[in-house]
Design a protein around this motif. Structure first.
Motif: not given
Length: 253
Positions: A130-141
């Motif tokens: 998986a060359a086109d791979r994103w890791r996204i981390e979000v902190t919500a309220v």
């Protein structure tokens, strides 16, 4: 910036040299409050570095877009450097591919306009095929916002346009929810949580990846809630997860 001479090709500690080049090339850039770098010296004459431009508070979206364009050109000419930008509590990686970078910039814009989001990080994270791979981390309220943002970013909502390619998405904030072990939408884990939440007050919950079951659910209900009944509701909503679904109580016993 692209035309400055570089000595990184012959440096023994190449990661250190790459970081120094990044700092020198971007020093004095308008609207940049700070420059952060990492140094990874893997072997003699080999290494990598990550450089992050921390922008001043109040930097306009147009200026962020301009800097993204400059960073994209920079990383296209420096393949051992990962370029990142931090603006309005959102940090994201800029890649050489114009299409992928455009998607990330659009996501940055929508996240900064979402009052349910406190902090976020969007990182290019290729893994195996998986060359086109994103890791996204979000902190919500809060927990309600965390689940809503997760759904919006992955598939169901229209507020955030999902990134193309494989995505590892983690959202926390009173609730911890993550894509399942195959980077897919954790439908059953969320169904278990929502089934309990519809009937009982939930103190906290973790819906995260598990290598064996594919997903794991841990729900803590308020003191006084019938745990057995809550557990039955969760397992009925997620029949394929079996023992990976656990419901406990906030009580001291």
């Amino acid at each position: 910036m692209l035309g400055l001479p570089s000595l990184t090709g012959c440096a023994i500690d190449k990661g250190t040299a790459l970081a120094a080049d990044f700092e020198e090339n971007w020093a004095g850039t308008p609207d940049v409050a700070n420059i952060r770098t990492t140094k990874n010296n893997t072997l003699p004459f080999k290494g990598t570095s990550t450089g992050t431009l921390v922008l001043k508070n109040g930097t306009s979206a147009d200026r962020v877009t301009e800097l993204v364009g400059e960073m994209r050109k920079y990383v296209a000419h420096h393949d051992k450097i990962t370029g990142r930008i931090a603006a309005d509590d959102i940090t994201f990686t800029v890649v050489a591919d114009a299409g992928r970078t455009g998607e990330v910039l659009a996501l940055w814009r929508s996240l900064t306009a979402d009052d349910r989001v406190a902090v976020a990080d969007i990182n290019d994270a290729p893994w195996k095929e998986a060359a086109d791979r994103w890791r996204i981390e979000v902190t919500a309220v809060d927990a309600i916002g965390a689940l809503a943002v997760f759904k919006d970013m992955y598939a169901e909502g229209d507020r955030h346009r999902p990134l193309s390619g494989v995505i590892v998405l983690t959202v926390k904030g009173g609730l911890f929810v993550e894509t399942d072990f195959n980077d897919r939408f954790p439908a059953e884990a969320i169904a278990a949580y929502e089934a309990v939440l519809a009937q009982y007050p939930v103190v906290s919950a973790t819906l995260r990846r598990d290598a064996v079951s594919g997903s794991a659910v841990s729900i803590v209900v308020a003191e006084g809630v019938d745990r057995d009944r809550a557990g039955e509701l969760a397992r009925r909503a997620a029949p394929n997860l079996g023992a990976a679904v656990k419901v406990t109580s906030d009580s001291a016993d």
